[in-house]
Design an enzyme around this catalytic site. Structure first.
Site, PDB file in Angstrom:
ATOM      1  CB  CYS A  84      -0.981  -0.036   1.172  1.00 52.89           C
ATOM      2  SG  CYS A  84      -2.341   1.154   0.990  1.00 52.89           S
ATOM      3  CG  HIS A 142      -4.028  -3.414   2.962  1.00 50.52           C
ATOM      4  ND1 HIS A 142      -3.062  -2.923   3.819  1.00 50.52           N
ATOM      5  CD2 HIS A 142      -4.651  -2.334   2.431  1.00 50.52           C
ATOM      6  CE1 HIS A 142      -3.108  -1.598   3.807  1.00 50.52           C
ATOM      7  NE2 HIS A 142      -4.063  -1.219   2.976  1.00 50.52           N
ATOM      8  CD  GLU A 156      -2.306  -6.177   5.660  1.00 51.49           C
ATOM      9  OE1 GLU A 156      -2.621  -4.984   5.877  1.00 51.49           O
ATOM     10  OE2 GLU A 156      -1.647  -6.542   4.661  1.00 51.49           O
TER      11      GLU A 156
END
Length: 215
Positions: free
Chosen positions: A83, A193, A195
């Site tokens: 990001c 992202h 995660e």
């Protein structure tokens, strides 16, 4: 045991990233969240995350003397930008009236147009937020077992525009195509992202934990 460092400069979902990596790596990798230059440079692999504004990002990197550390990691070991971390790897960003970045990749960070429209002519919201497909444009070890067109989670108002197609590893459509992944040598950076991207994101992180930096 290998070591993976998540760079801590006060901006980003640091512990979410660390927990996701710990989940896929198991006991074979020690994960640290650190602002210590020596610890980061000693790690086998490094993740450079970030959320927020690019001016704050660059100011904190410089204040903590981590800008040179990121550049050295980009020269010497597997590095994953996420990001805002991806934006900081470019040469310059339009955000905050223009900010010089780290220059790991040639190119610029640009803001989405306010009049973006979908296929039906409906205006799209900025920031681009939610799940969207990523279409792979080069073969890469981090794409192993990640199907082309897999969906990842995005939150951003700015996107990267690399200088030339050779750096583009993935693209996404939002009112038109934009570069969502860049890669060269031992560096891979994504707008989304991982995660927060469930199975596809965890698979990509698992691939990164196993990556030796070679293509």
């Amino acid at each position: 045991m290998s070591t993976l460092a998540v760079i801590d400069y006060g901006m980003g979902n640091l512990h979410s990233v660390a927990k996701a990596v710990e989940h896929v790596a198991g006991k074979a990798t020690r994960v640290i969240v650190s602002a210590d230059a020596d610890a980061i440079l000693a790690a086998d692999r490094v993740i450079f995350p970030g959320v927020g504004a690019i001016r704050d990002c660059m100011s904190e990197l410089q204040r903590l003397e981590l800008d040179a550390v990121v550049r050295e990691c980009a020269r010497s070991k597997p590095l994953l930008g996420v990001c805002l971390g991806m934006h900081a790897l470019m040469e310059r960003s339009e955000e905050n009236d223009g900010v010089d970045c780290l220059g790991v990749f040639p190119g610029t960070v640009r803001r989405f147009s306010n009049d973006l429209k979908d296929e039906k002519g409906e205006r799209l919201k900025i920031p681009h937020m939610g799940w969207n497909e990523v279409f792979q444009s080069m073969q890469h070890p981090l794409w192993k077992n990640v199907a082309d067109g897999s969906r990842f989670y995005f939150v951003h108002s700015y996107y990267v525009e690399p200088q030339g197609p050779d750096y583009i590893a993935g693209s996404t459509n939002y009112g038109g195509p934009f570069t969502s992944v860049v890669a060269r040598e031992n560096v891979f950076a994504a707008q989304f992202h991982p995660e927060k991207s469930q199975h596809s994101g965890l698979t990509l992180l698992e691939n990164f934990v196993q990556w030796d930096g070679n293509l």
